[in-house]
Design a protein around this motif. Sequence first.
Motif, PDB file in Angstrom:
ATOM      1  N   LYS A 172       0.389  25.230  -5.842  1.00 25.86           N
ATOM      2  CA  LYS A 172       0.283  23.833  -5.428  1.00 25.86           C
ATOM      3  C   LYS A 172      -0.312  22.979  -6.548  1.00 25.86           C
ATOM      4  CE  LYS A 172      -0.398  24.678  -0.462  1.00 25.86           C
ATOM      5  NZ  LYS A 172      -1.350  24.524   0.670  1.00 25.86           N
ATOM      6  N   LYS A 173      -1.388  23.460  -7.128  1.00 23.17           N
ATOM      7  CA  LYS A 173      -2.056  22.719  -8.198  1.00 23.17           C
ATOM      8  C   LYS A 173      -1.117  22.501  -9.372  1.00 23.17           C
ATOM      9  CE  LYS A 173      -6.093  22.883 -11.276  1.00 23.17           C
ATOM     10  NZ  LYS A 173      -7.302  23.660 -11.667  1.00 23.17           N
ATOM     11  N   LEU A 174      -0.366  23.544  -9.744  1.00 24.72           N
ATOM     12  CA  LEU A 174       0.550  23.437 -10.877  1.00 24.72           C
ATOM     13  C   LEU A 174       1.663  22.433 -10.586  1.00 24.72           C
ATOM     14  CD1 LEU A 174       1.593  24.289 -13.617  1.00 24.72           C
ATOM     15  CD2 LEU A 174       2.648  26.292 -12.539  1.00 24.72           C
ATOM     16  N   ALA A 175       2.202  22.450  -9.368  1.00 24.79           N
ATOM     17  CA  ALA A 175       3.276  21.519  -9.017  1.00 24.79           C
ATOM     18  C   ALA A 175       2.795  20.069  -9.094  1.00 24.79           C
ATOM     19  CB  ALA A 175       3.804  21.835  -7.621  1.00 24.79           C
ATOM     20  N   ILE A 176       1.581  19.822  -8.616  1.00 19.34           N
ATOM     21  CA  ILE A 176       1.027  18.460  -8.681  1.00 19.34           C
ATOM     22  C   ILE A 176       0.775  18.054 -10.128  1.00 19.34           C
ATOM     23  CG2 ILE A 176      -0.979  17.042  -8.071  1.00 19.34           C
ATOM     24  CD1 ILE A 176      -1.171  18.761  -5.477  1.00 19.34           C
ATOM     25  N   GLN A 177       0.217  18.956 -10.925  1.00 17.74           N
ATOM     26  CA  GLN A 177      -0.027  18.652 -12.340  1.00 17.74           C
ATOM     27  C   GLN A 177       1.287  18.386 -13.080  1.00 17.74           C
ATOM     28  OE1 GLN A 177      -2.182  22.291 -13.276  1.00 17.74           O
ATOM     29  NE2 GLN A 177      -4.113  21.158 -13.509  1.00 17.74           N
ATOM     30  N   ALA A 178       2.318  19.162 -12.766  1.00 27.43           N
ATOM     31  CA  ALA A 178       3.615  18.969 -13.418  1.00 27.43           C
ATOM     32  C   ALA A 178       4.185  17.597 -13.073  1.00 27.43           C
ATOM     33  CB  ALA A 178       4.579  20.074 -12.992  1.00 27.43           C
ATOM     34  N   THR A 179       4.072  17.204 -11.809  1.00 27.58           N
ATOM     35  CA  THR A 179       4.563  15.891 -11.380  1.00 27.58           C
ATOM     36  C   THR A 179       3.842  14.778 -12.118  1.00 27.58           C
ATOM     37  OG1 THR A 179       5.117  16.772  -9.190  1.00 27.58           O
ATOM     38  CG2 THR A 179       4.902  14.386  -9.387  1.00 27.58           C
ATOM     39  N   LYS A 180       2.536  14.910 -12.243  1.00 28.31           N
ATOM     40  CA  LYS A 180       1.755  13.893 -12.941  1.00 28.31           C
ATOM     41  C   LYS A 180       2.077  13.865 -14.438  1.00 28.31           C
ATOM     42  CE  LYS A 180      -2.196  13.679  -9.798  1.00 28.31           C
ATOM     43  NZ  LYS A 180      -1.883  12.270  -9.438  1.00 28.31           N
ATOM     44  N   SER A 181       2.448  15.014 -15.003  1.00 21.51           N
ATOM     45  CA  SER A 181       2.702  15.068 -16.445  1.00 21.51           C
ATOM     46  C   SER A 181       3.883  14.203 -16.851  1.00 21.51           C
ATOM     47  CB  SER A 181       2.934  16.522 -16.889  1.00 21.51           C
ATOM     48  OG  SER A 181       4.229  16.983 -16.533  1.00 21.51           O
ATOM     49  N   ILE A 182       4.836  13.979 -15.929  1.00 17.09           N
ATOM     50  CA  ILE A 182       5.969  13.101 -16.246  1.00 17.09           C
ATOM     51  C   ILE A 182       5.807  11.731 -15.597  1.00 17.09           C
ATOM     52  CG2 ILE A 182       7.507  15.093 -16.497  1.00 17.09           C
ATOM     53  CD1 ILE A 182       8.899  14.037 -13.877  1.00 17.09           C
ATOM     54  N   GLN A 183       4.636  11.455 -15.043  1.00 14.78           N
ATOM     55  CA  GLN A 183       4.280  10.162 -14.471  1.00 14.78           C
ATOM     56  C   GLN A 183       5.109   9.828 -13.232  1.00 14.78           C
ATOM     57  OE1 GLN A 183       4.346   7.181 -17.669  1.00 14.78           O
ATOM     58  NE2 GLN A 183       3.865   8.803 -19.139  1.00 14.78           N
ATOM     59  N   ALA A 184       5.496  10.853 -12.479  1.00 18.53           N
ATOM     60  CA  ALA A 184       6.289  10.637 -11.270  1.00 18.53           C
ATOM     61  C   ALA A 184       5.397  10.445 -10.051  1.00 18.53           C
ATOM     62  CB  ALA A 184       7.235  11.814 -11.035  1.00 18.53           C
ATOM     63  N   ASP A 185       5.883   9.663  -9.091  1.00 16.85           N
ATOM     64  CA  ASP A 185       5.185   9.475  -7.825  1.00 16.85           C
ATOM     65  C   ASP A 185       5.508  10.615  -6.863  1.00 16.85           C
ATOM     66  OD1 ASP A 185       3.975   6.679  -8.116  1.00 16.85           O
ATOM     67  OD2 ASP A 185       6.070   6.311  -8.624  1.00 16.85           O
ATOM     68  N   PHE A 186       6.721  11.096  -6.934  1.00 14.68           N
ATOM     69  CA  PHE A 186       7.146  12.233  -6.118  1.00 14.68           C
ATOM     70  C   PHE A 186       8.197  13.011  -6.896  1.00 14.68           C
ATOM     71  CE2 PHE A 186       9.407   8.393  -4.802  1.00 14.68           C
ATOM     72  CZ  PHE A 186      10.733   8.757  -4.969  1.00 14.68           C
ATOM     73  N   ALA A 187       8.305  14.295  -6.613  1.00 16.21           N
ATOM     74  CA  ALA A 187       9.245  15.131  -7.360  1.00 16.21           C
ATOM     75  C   ALA A 187       9.435  16.469  -6.666  1.00 16.21           C
ATOM     76  CB  ALA A 187       8.750  15.357  -8.795  1.00 16.21           C
ATOM     77  N   GLY A 188      10.582  17.066  -6.915  1.00 20.78           N
ATOM     78  CA  GLY A 188      10.809  18.454  -6.555  1.00 20.78           C
ATOM     79  C   GLY A 188      10.544  19.301  -7.782  1.00 20.78           C
TER      80      GLY A 188
END
Length: 301
Positions: free
Chosen positions: A236-252
Motif C-alpha cells: 500500500k505504501k509503495l503504491a501511494i508513493q509511486a502515485t505521488k512520484s508522478i504527481q497524480a491524484d489517482f492512479a492504477g
Amino acid sequence: MNKTGWIIYNGNLPGNKFFDFAQMLQEAATRKNSHTKIYKNTELLALLDSDQLQILNQLPNALPDYVLFTDKDLYLAKQFELLGVPVFNSARAIEISDDKIATYQRLAYSQLPIPKTIIAPKIFIRNTNYPSFPDLETVINTLGIPMIVKEAFGSFGEQVYLIRTLEELRNKIDELQGKPFMFQEFIKSSFGKDIRIQVVGNQVVAAMKRQAIDDFRANVTAGGTMEAYEPSEPEKKLAIQATKSIQADFAGVDLLFGPNEQPLVCEINSNAHIRNLLECTGINTADYIIDYTLEQISEDK
C-alpha cells in the motif's frame, strides 16, 4: 452551490470501455449532486491566439468547475489548466504516466523499487540499411538474459516483449528503430502475475491480483484472470508513493512480485479503467475519485 464537471474520454479508439469509464464517473458524480457532461476529446478544440486561449464552441463563463480526464490528450488537459479549470489528473501527471521511460525516471529519482532498467539511446529515423545497436554487451551483462524490452508508449500489456536470446534482442532493436524504448530486468518471480492497486489521494481503495495462464504479462485484456487481493502495508505504501512520484491524484499502480516477495513498481496508469476492479472486488473506485475531486476543488476556493 453544486459543482459542475466535464468528463473527457478518447473519441478515436474502438470499443466502449473508454466511454464506460466516463459513465461510471458521471454516475458517481450524480450521486454526489454534481452535474457533469461527457465529451470526446475530438469534440473539444483548443484555440490558441495572440490574445486568447479558448475551447471553441464553449463560452468562457460556461466552463466547468472541474475536468476529469480519462484520456491522454495532455495538450487539451493543459488548455483547461491555462484557462483556470482544475484538471484531474493534471497534464503533467498524464504526460509522465503515458511515457514509461519518464515514469521509471521519476520512480528511480524517488528511490522506489523498480526492475533494473536501461534506456535505449534515441534513434530518430529508422534506417534498415544501417541498423544502429547500443552496447549490447553492457546491456546483457547488467540485466541478463532473458530480459524485457518495453516501448515507452503502449497500453494493455502491448508493446512489451520477453527477449530470450541475443538474436531476438537484435531483431527487436532493429524493429523498434525510431521509437523510444528501454531494456529491463526480467522478474522471473512475477512471471504471469502482478497486483493492480487503485490509489486515490492518500489511500488505497481497491486491489486485485492478476494472473495469466500462458503469458508473462498478467493483463486481463490479454487473457489473464483476476481475484480480489488485500495488499500488505508495504505494498500500500509503495503504491501511494509511486502515485505521488508522478504527481497524480489517482492512479492504477501495477506491482510485481520481486525476489523474496519484495514488491516492485511495474507501471503507473493515470487513467486506469476501473470496471474490472468493480467486478472483481465490488468496490466502485469512481465514488472515491469523485469524492476526492469535489473535496479538492472545495479546498481551492
